[in-house]
Design an enzyme around this catalytic site. Structure first.
Site, PDB file in Angstrom:
ATOM      1  N   GLU A   5       0.860  -1.203   0.000  1.00  0.00           N
ATOM      2  CA  GLU A   5       0.000   0.000   0.000  1.00  0.00           C
ATOM      3  C   GLU A   5       0.887   1.240   0.000  1.00  0.00           C
ATOM      4  O   GLU A   5       0.836   2.038   0.900  1.00  0.00           O
ATOM      5  CB  GLU A   5      -0.974  -0.002   1.184  1.00  0.00           C
ATOM      6  CG  GLU A   5      -0.366  -0.253   2.540  1.00  0.00           C
ATOM      7  CD  GLU A   5      -1.335   0.136   3.684  1.00  0.00           C
ATOM      8  OE1 GLU A   5      -2.156   1.042   3.483  1.00  0.00           O
ATOM      9  OE2 GLU A   5      -1.222  -0.441   4.763  1.00  0.00           O
TER      10      GLU A   5
ATOM     11  N   GLU B 126       4.809   8.625  -3.531  1.00  0.00           N
ATOM     12  CA  GLU B 126       5.433   8.131  -2.301  1.00  0.00           C
ATOM     13  C   GLU B 126       6.414   7.010  -2.632  1.00  0.00           C
ATOM     14  O   GLU B 126       6.717   6.162  -1.795  1.00  0.00           O
ATOM     15  CB  GLU B 126       4.362   7.736  -1.270  1.00  0.00           C
ATOM     16  CG  GLU B 126       3.606   8.978  -0.788  1.00  0.00           C
ATOM     17  CD  GLU B 126       2.589   8.708   0.321  1.00  0.00           C
ATOM     18  OE1 GLU B 126       2.566   7.585   0.865  1.00  0.00           O
ATOM     19  OE2 GLU B 126       1.821   9.631   0.653  1.00  0.00           O
TER      20      GLU B 126
END
Lengths: 724, 724
Positions: A475, A484
């Protein structure tokens, strides 16, 4: 920043007639010391939260007009007397008692004043404008003296001289450092915004005797037929000049005048959502059916309620109807219901947050806790894993690896999914944050999971995993997908995924849309850090206007994209909105794409969009095309984004004409028929499907003409880097 | 900053063939240690000041192409081998010895290098571009290692991806803090600047195996027929994107490639005069007849001189012809002749000076001395006074008042004029500067003038003068006319002028023109003072491009003006140029108006123009209209200017189309035929006569569309005030 709520301020507009009536009708046993105090008290009794009142009376209009304007037929003696009076006034500007509606601090408490509407701050005549500016300064100084917080300015009326209007407003903002100024503007108003020829057509006269006739156009001429794009944009364009010349001063707001008929297209309305609307001026004659979407919790000023435009219900009906609309608004109701994004996002609207750096930084427990509260995201993950398990042969033992286990929410969901699917598995949980690993994961293993889960401490990019996995679950997604560093992490994790193994998520895409928001632009600028305009932000968008329809798709492997957007309505580009959409497994996904999120992962809370600010706002004309480039760049230690935009118009080909003052010229015939190379038509690599082309024109040759560009503040500066 | 002079640097371009020939032909008794050293020595013997040389050899092109590009028909094995080689190179980029032309610091001394021309920094393919960027960084790092100061970059070829080119150049400027980069660009080149479909049309492939065919367009395809405005602007437009994204970095310059045929219109050429041209690339095949007007003293790179394009004169003829052109250039000759503005202005070109404040400050003697040296100004004043005296009855005694006598130049001229005209006069000389008064005026009165002149010490706005004058003479003019407060001073001096008296000057006008100059923009920005972009400057313009033909007239009494300029060729607005013209008496005047100064007051030195900078450059499309507002503002203690600009295009009316994602839409028929209000066509007050209207289009409805705006940095900030 607060959303539209049931406690929106509703104000009543008191006219000069109301004041003079109150003066004449003053009852002998009145407890209030002045008519204005009585009016205010009565308004509060009726339920109004505030009162809006003109600051000057007709007496002032009369004196100012006699001094500063003069009918053309006046005698020389009258003209000289007026000139002397005007000069005396210019030397020591001030009001007489009966020229203002209020003279006591207690009268002015909580009052929003309306500056004299007849002041032509954009008159074509230099002297009318000069004296109007002086009168405005005098009125605002008086309002400040009475401690009044907000003054509403007369609407600009003259597109030719709106720069003068803007310059005057800016001068007032600089000279009066506390008062808020609000520009009254109809949402559109074509016919009233022509030049005022009578004033400007007068021959120039020496300064002190120049007294052209007063021309006050009526800015509220009632309902109008919707007209061409240019006409619909005219008043917004004036506002844009004003707020730009005032450098987006936060004390400058808008009073949206809804007197003209509402256009039937929402495109014209939505651009106002990106502006700092502080008041909505709502005459009873034009009532609207929906208050959803007005940003910044503006005050509604109800005007003319006692005029009897609607026979039933009386004066109070308008007020009550507004309150009813608020209560029944879907947006308001959603904000009050726990579990909705609207409820969760209270206080986050248009609030700029630096994106997380979960790879470089070890997140604190509270951050994990916040994200674990998302009611949708982990359900989607569980469902994706469940379906992936079902697709495995029932007799096989599946090797699962959770890459980036955090405090364990995916591990728990994985075990549930295995149970639901009746499958056996070895579950590895990899985590590099020592706090999450030693405090949370080990604790849960001991208490809940036991030998069903094998914990591995280390960075997934380099860690040794005992066996290769059938299913890799991660995730690592950011608001823009790869921001990210999911690609970089998964590059490493691919080592321990079997060649035919499955990754959850299986793919993701980033989406981009051009965005207008004076609020976000000002927020990004106001940050003390000089790099504040060089970095993307995580933001829950509220007072923004998406300038173009559909965002475009960018494949995860492409490290740059050049995208094109058709801009139907003129607007100002302040930045780019970034979204992502991920396919977890099969048709289970996650999405914050504004048009698809409700179908794919409704009520998911974990991601707000990303905002990429531009250094300088870029004006985008109606029917223009915006070309946006964005690059995802990397070196050994960092990843960062850079972005850039250019705007274009499709123009009829014009024969190139020479400078008037140089010798030599082209022969017209050699030039007319060449089509210029189109920077848009020639490109073949951008894979989007929904761009609307420039509108087709009938006949003639057209070429694409560049009209402007902007970019991030410091390209190449790498201040927005994400650490690897 | 120095003007074009006879010492302009001429460089010779050495090809790879020249280098390899020199290697093969090395004589046994050669005193030079390497072929490059011999080539450089030979070039110096021929008279060249410098040498330009490619930094890499064909060996490097071959290796890079084999690694990073691959024919589509390559085998899988070849592809994988190439991918591995490329990854190894990306990890540790570097040259082999035979891949570069130089390897010693002494070889590189004084050399300007040409970066590999085949690098496609604007390739449509992400991976070709990525590897080209890496190669560029490697070449520039190597050049820096050899202490080379300037590298010339290959021309951008792909308008669609020029933003990527610009981003890469900016990244290099940031990562290499000393080297100067120069972008090679043909002055225009329509056909070579299409997209490169072969590279971009390939299907996307996984990163490390993506090897599309190399496509190198030849940017120098020879003479081309002049074409439409858009095509003529295409290369300048790319340069504008590049320098803008590099934020006008002063280490980024242009190498103007004159290979394509020169256009017959100077409008296309003059825009380059406003850019930072550092080199002119001049192949022998295209020789030009006039070098006047190239700014910044660029280096001329002569290429291809040994190719034998011209049979007579041999290789040296080009060099000698250039030197001859320099010697005979009118600009160069004027600069060498004392008494010319060109000679006087040496060293002042594009140098920003704060305007004088002679009213608030008392000028030092050296300033008076400088201005007194003007050979033209005082001659004009004397002639004006002489003619005014002749127009007086010969028997009358004339009362003359010199308001602001300074060190007395006007007093002396007045006495000469009286003598010439055979008139008697009482001459009063008013001066407020105590140093000028007590040291200079009193001294001259005692030594030269005696009782012919009566000195009065004090400020003309308040001083008592014993009798009213027939003729009032003043020299209070600034570069923009009223910017040294002539109106305010003369308001006071009018007290002692007879009602029928004569003022010299009798009138003056200010003139304004939009201006493009990256040099001035950068100079104004670089000033440490944060208000550097808020104030006008006195500047001798050199590297500027006046964007529109004729400046407009503004009457002296009008305190604001809204002016419109037709912009024939696309350009970037950096500021406004301000000029004045004064009528002294009759047809005697003073003028710095660029088109009239030579007729009115040739060789006058006292005033350079004024430069009003804008906060942000504004892109102006071809055939656009620029609307400029300027205000002269005042309070009791100060006078200041504010300025603002908006740009517009005339567009065919388009049916307003709705947002694609909102419900509701307009009926097309209700919208098509309305003409939008024109912010230009409706104005009536601006009295200019020379604006060209938008070009006429055949048929259809047109509307005026706004495309951008800019203003001074801090309107209302009053930092540019002039003290009263």
């Amino acid at each position: 920043m607060a959303p539209w709520g049931p406690s929106a301020t509703i104000s009543t507009f008191i006219t000069l007639e109301d004041v003079s009536k109150a003066s004449n009708d003053q009852p002998s046993n009145d407890e209030h010391e002045t008519p204005v105090l009585r009016i205010v008290a009565e308004a509060r009794l009726k339920g109004y939260d505030a009162v809006c009142l003109p600051i000057t009376t007709d007496k002032w209009k009369q004196r100012w007009s006699e001094m500063c304007l003069l009918p053309a037929e006046s005698s020389e003696g009258d003209k000289e007397a007026a000139a002397r009076a005007a000069e005396a006034w210019r030397l020591r500007p001030g009001f007489l008692r009966d020229e203002v509606t209020m003279s006591r601090i207690d009268e002015a408490e909580g009052i929003t004043v309306m500056v004299s509407e007849w002041l032509e701050l954009d008159a074509a005549d230099d002297w009318v404008r000069h004296d109007a500016e002086m009168a405005l300064q005098q009125e605002l100084a008086y309002a400040s003296y009475l401690n009044i917080q907000t003054a509403i300015l007369p609407a600009p009326r003259n597109r030719d001289h709106v720069a003068s209007y803007a310059r005057i407003v800016n001068a007032c903002l600089k000279s009066l450092p506390y008062i808020y100024l609000s520009v009254r503007l109809p949402i559109y108003n074509p016919s009233a915004f022509q030049s005022s020829p009578p004033a400007s057509a007068l021959p120039p006269a020496p300064p002190s005797v120049s007294k052209p006739t007063l021309v006050v156009s009526d800015a509220t001429t009632g309902r109008l037929t919707p007209s061409s794009e240019g006409q619909l944009n005219a008043t917004w364009e004036m506002w844009d000049v004003i707020r730009s010349m005032c450098d987006y001063n936060t004390r400058l707001t808008l009073t949206l005048d809804l007197s003209p008929a509402l256009p039937t297209t929402l495109g014209v309305l939505s651009k106002w959502a990106a502006e700092s609307v502080r008041h909505i001026f709502l005459p009873s004659s034009t009532f609207i059916a929906n208050v959803k979407g007005y940003p910044h919790r503006p005050t509604i000023i109800l005007a003319d309620v006692s005029a009897g435009h609607h026979s039933r219900g009386g004066e109070n009906a308008y007020f009550q109807y507004l309150r009813h609309l608020e209560r029944t608004s879907p947006a308001v109701q959603a904000a009050q219901r726990p579990g909705t994004v609207e409820n969760f996002a209270q206080g986050y609207q248009d609030y700029l947050q630096a994106p997380l750096q979960p790879l470089m930084d070890n997140l604190p427990s509270i951050t994990y806790q916040t994200f674990e509260q998302d009611p949708v995201k982990y359900t989607q993950y569980e469902e994706a894993m469940y379906r992936a398990f079902l697709d495995r042969p029932s007799q096989d033992k599946t090797i699962v690896c959770i890459a980036g286990a955090g405090r364990g929410p995916l591990v728990a969901r994985c075990l549930t999914a295995l149970e639901r699917a009746h499958r056996e598995a070895v579950v590895y949980a990899v985590e590099k944050n020592p706090n999450a690993y030693y405090l949370s994961l080990q604790h849960r293993q001991g208490k809940e999971w036991g030998s069903k889960v094998q914990l591995l401490f280390g960075d997934m990019r380099t860690i040794y995993v005992p066996e290769r996995a059938d299913i890799l679950v991660s995730e690592l997604l950011g608001s823009f997908g790869d921001n990210e560093l999911s690609p970089e992490c998964l590059d490493g994790a691919m080592r321990f995924l079997k060649p035919e193994g499955v990754s959850i998520p299986s793919s993701y895409t980033a989406h981009l849309a051009p965005l207008s928001s004076s609020k976000l632009y000002n927020e990004a600028r106001s940050t003390k850090n000089e790099r504040s305009l060089e970095t993307p932000y995580v933001v829950m968008f509220q007072a923004v206007n998406i300038l173009s329809g559909l965002p475009f798709t960018n494949s995860h492997n492409a490290r740059s994209a050049t995208l094109r957007f058709y801009i139907p309505h003129a607007g100002v580009l302040h930045g780019l909105a970034g979204y992502f959409e991920a396919v977890l497994y099969g048709n289970i996904g996650l999405s914050i794409h504004p048009h698809r999120k409700d179908q794919i992962s409704k009520d998911m809370l974990s991601w707000f969009p990303l905002f990429f600010p531009f250094k300088e706002p870029l004006y985008l004309p109606s029917n223009s095309e915006l070309q946006v480039s964005i690059w995802r760049l990397t070196n050994e230690r960092q990843v960062w984004y850079e972005w850039h935009a250019e705007s274009f118009l499709s123009m009829p080909s014009v024969v190139a004409s020479d400078d008037p003052f140089t010798e030599g010229s082209f022969s017209a015939t050699t030039l007319a028929s060449f089509g210029a190379p189109s920077p848009m038509a020639d490109g073949v690599e951008t894979p989007f499907t929904d761009t609307r082309p420039f509108p087709q024109h009938a006949g003639g040759d057209y070429e694409i003409v560049k009209v402007g560009h902007t970019s991030l503040h410091n390209p190449g500066g790498r201040s927005s880097w994400i650490g690897l």
